[in-house]
Write a protein that holds these residues in place. Structure first.
Motif, short mmCIF file in Angstrom:
data_model
loop_
_atom_site.label_atom_id
_atom_site.label_comp_id
_atom_site.label_asym_id
_atom_site.label_seq_id
_atom_site.Cartn_x
_atom_site.Cartn_y
_atom_site.Cartn_z
N ILE A 37 -8.14 10.67 -0.63
CA ILE A 37 -7.15 9.58 -0.62
C ILE A 37 -7.74 8.34 -1.27
CG2 ILE A 37 -5.93 7.96 0.88
CD1 ILE A 37 -5.53 10.32 2.86
N GLU A 38 -8.96 8.00 -0.86
CA GLU A 38 -9.59 6.79 -1.38
C GLU A 38 -9.82 6.89 -2.89
OE1 GLU A 38 -13.11 3.70 -0.04
OE2 GLU A 38 -13.28 5.81 0.52
N GLU A 39 -10.29 8.06 -3.35
CA GLU A 39 -10.59 8.22 -4.77
C GLU A 39 -9.31 8.24 -5.61
OE1 GLU A 39 -12.79 8.80 -8.30
OE2 GLU A 39 -13.23 7.96 -6.31
N ALA A 40 -8.27 8.93 -5.13
CA ALA A 40 -7.01 8.99 -5.89
C ALA A 40 -6.39 7.60 -6.00
CB ALA A 40 -6.04 9.95 -5.20
N CYS A 41 -6.44 6.83 -4.93
CA CYS A 41 -5.88 5.48 -4.97
C CYS A 41 -6.70 4.57 -5.86
CB CYS A 41 -5.78 4.91 -3.54
SG CYS A 41 -4.44 5.65 -2.58
N ASP A 77 -10.86 -3.50 1.09
CA ASP A 77 -9.72 -4.00 0.31
C ASP A 77 -8.85 -2.84 -0.17
OD1 ASP A 77 -10.65 -6.56 0.62
OD2 ASP A 77 -11.60 -6.67 -1.35
N ARG A 78 -9.45 -1.66 -0.40
CA ARG A 78 -8.73 -0.53 -0.95
C ARG A 78 -8.04 0.33 0.10
NH1 ARG A 78 -7.15 0.17 -5.77
NH2 ARG A 78 -9.23 -0.32 -6.61
N ILE A 79 -8.69 0.53 1.27
CA ILE A 79 -8.19 1.49 2.25
C ILE A 79 -8.41 0.98 3.67
CG2 ILE A 79 -10.38 2.76 2.24
CD1 ILE A 79 -8.76 5.35 2.66
N ARG A 80 -7.44 1.24 4.52
CA ARG A 80 -7.56 0.88 5.93
C ARG A 80 -7.03 2.03 6.77
NH1 ARG A 80 -8.35 -3.49 9.23
NH2 ARG A 80 -7.26 -3.49 11.24
N VAL A 81 -7.79 2.40 7.80
CA VAL A 81 -7.40 3.47 8.72
C VAL A 81 -7.07 2.86 10.07
CG1 VAL A 81 -8.10 5.60 9.86
CG2 VAL A 81 -8.89 5.12 7.53
N VAL A 82 -5.89 3.22 10.60
CA VAL A 82 -5.47 2.74 11.92
C VAL A 82 -5.09 3.95 12.77
CG1 VAL A 82 -4.67 0.52 11.05
CG2 VAL A 82 -3.08 2.46 11.13
N ALA A 83 -5.00 3.74 14.08
CA ALA A 83 -4.70 4.86 14.98
C ALA A 83 -3.23 5.25 14.89
CB ALA A 83 -5.07 4.49 16.41
N PRO A 95 0.82 -1.21 0.00
CA PRO A 95 0.00 0.00 0.00
C PRO A 95 0.86 1.27 0.00
CG PRO A 95 0.17 -0.85 2.22
CD PRO A 95 0.88 -1.84 1.33
N ILE A 96 0.21 2.39 -0.24
CA ILE A 96 0.82 3.69 -0.01
C ILE A 96 0.44 4.12 1.40
CG2 ILE A 96 0.90 6.12 -0.72
CD1 ILE A 96 0.08 5.18 -3.52
N TYR A 97 1.41 4.56 2.17
CA TYR A 97 1.14 5.01 3.53
C TYR A 97 0.74 6.49 3.51
CZ TYR A 97 2.06 6.67 8.28
OH TYR A 97 1.96 7.26 9.51
N PHE A 98 -0.29 6.83 4.28
CA PHE A 98 -0.70 8.22 4.48
C PHE A 98 -0.75 8.49 5.98
CE2 PHE A 98 -2.39 7.00 0.41
CZ PHE A 98 -2.35 8.13 -0.39
N GLY A 99 -0.05 9.51 6.43
CA GLY A 99 -0.09 9.86 7.85
C GLY A 99 0.42 11.28 8.06
#
Length: 429
Positions: free
Chosen positions: A278-282, A304-310, A258-262
């Motif tokens: 983020i979701e649409e661009a990916c 499957d496309r995006i996951r958000v973690v703390a 994946p690409i990391y976003f933070g």
């Protein structure tokens, strides 16, 4: 020896100091660590004698004065907001310093608390050290203004630094001289940087010479570039705050990297809109996104496309990602570069645009203001950093960095040896 480390700010400001503090502790020294209340647990988890120092920085960063005060309204409203930010917590930190520095043999602090801590170092006549995460002191190569080009003439930079230093001194000399009077010290009429240099303070630059090779020649041993300080694995396990959960571990392995976003401790103005972008661009690029919420209010999502973690351990996760999108803090920048990953810096302010420009200069990333980010901007910039040449260049730059172990050892050696020399060290400045 008794080392007192006092720091204000976000985790990015505190973490390198925690690493240095634990190494001093391991070497047999007595270490007292002053940290914002919201980060005392983090420092204590490393085994330090951690005590509250100042205000809750997470609450402050998410306050109206930070989110809106300096960004909206007329000039008078913004000036008032800046004045409030400037003085926020000053009296509280001064009061708490009296207990923290008792019997100190040396004081170590950060850029934002140097004015307070230096007065206490002078009163105790003890060695003084400041940790910097970017070039925030006068130099001919980099401007004091966030986002300024790296190619400005030396003369322009010199004039800019003179103006900024004078302005800051004009705004803060009253409060510093009141503190000095309370400590029994004389009134001063000169800005802090020159007085620290005359005193013999050492300002450790906690970033790699690869980014600023000319500074080592200009600054010398009083402002050494020691390299990026990172949490060693043993200390990461002891603190345990960023351990990767099993479900996220499985999600990463369930498809392409994946690409990391933070965005770390930075307050994202509109988390919902950014997450949608983020979701649409990916989706358009056929990529997956692992989003770390940090101190922002991202909603929990797992598809499957995006996951958000703390939170995540950068050391564990970045190596398993294609690229890193982040705010441009020095710590996250170093972690991405060490992992050999190209990056997109979406900055808000402070030293973040500087690191974004440095990544561009080295050919390992691109940068843009976070306020400009939408689906199109993300898609365009991600297409750039996903090119093979960026990944190859990132791996090459990673191989040139000083190791975190080497940087930590050198920094602590310098602090320890200089503190032992004490007054003799300063008089030779």
């Amino acid at each position: 020896m008794r080392f007192v480390l006092v720091f204000n700010g976000t985790r990015g400001d505190i973490q390198p100091a925690v690493v240095l503090g634990t190494e001093l502790l391991r070497r047999g020294h007595d270490v007292v660590f002053g940290a914002p209340p919201n980060l005392v647990g983090f420092a204590a988890g490393a085994g330090l004698d951690a005590r509250p120092f100042g205000y809750d920085t997470r609450a402050h960063i998410n306050s109206d004065v930070i989110r809106h005060g300096v960004r909206t309204g007329g000039p008078i409203t913004r000036v008032r907001a800046l004045a409030e930010i400037r003085d926020h917590g000053w009296n509280q930190m001064v009061d708490e310093m009296f207990e923290l520095v008792e019997d100190a043999d040396a004081i170590v602090t950060g850029f934002t608390t140097a004015q307070i801590a230096f007065a206490f170092a002078e009163r105790g006549d003890v060695p003084f050290f400041v940790l910097h995460h970017a070039p925030v002191t006068e130099n001919p190569y980099f401007s004091p203004f966030p986002g300024a080009p790296l190619t400005l003439p030396a003369r322009v930079n010199a004039v800019s630094w003179t103006a900024v230093t004078a302005a800051f001194w004009m705004l803060t000399r009253g409060r510093e001289n009141r503190l000095r009077q309370r400590l029994g010290l004389g009134t001063v009429k000169q800005a802090l940087p020159a007085r620290m240099q005359r005193y013999g303070a050492i300002e450790l630059q906690l970033y790699d010479p690869v980014f600023c090779p000319d500074l080592a020649r200009v600054w010398g041993e009083r402002r050494p570039l020691v390299g990026f300080i990172d949490l060693p694995q043993g200390l990461r396990r002891r603190i345990g705050s960023d351990a990767l959960d099993a479900d996220t571990d499985l999600w990463i392995d369930s498809g392409d990297p994946p690409i990391y976003f933070g965005f770390g401790s930075m307050p994202v103005p509109d988390a919902h809109s950014l997450l949608t972008a983020i979701e649409e661009a990916c989706r358009k690029l056929g990529q997956r996104a692992l989003v770390c919420a940090g101190w922002s209010d991202f909603e929990e999502i797992s598809t499957d496309r995006i996951r958000v973690v703390a939170t995540v351990d950068h050391d564990q996760v970045f190596a398993r990602c294609r690229a890193v999108v982040h705010h441009g803090g020095a710590g996250t920048t170093s972690a991405a570069v060490r992992a050999g990953k190209p990056a997109l810096v979406c900055w808000l302010g402070s030293d973040q645009p500087f690191w974004g420009l440095q990544l561009e200069r080295l050919g390992v990333g691109v940068s843009t203001p976070l306020t400009m980010v939408d689906v199109e901007v993300l898609e365009e910039n991600l297409e750039v950093i996903l090119r093979a040449k960026y990944t190859e260049r990132a791996a090459e730059v990673a191989s040139r960095l000083r190791s975190a172990e080497e940087a930590t050892a050198d920094a602590v050696d310098l602090i320890e040896n200089s503190a032992r020399q004490g007054r003799t060290m300063r008089l030779s400045a």
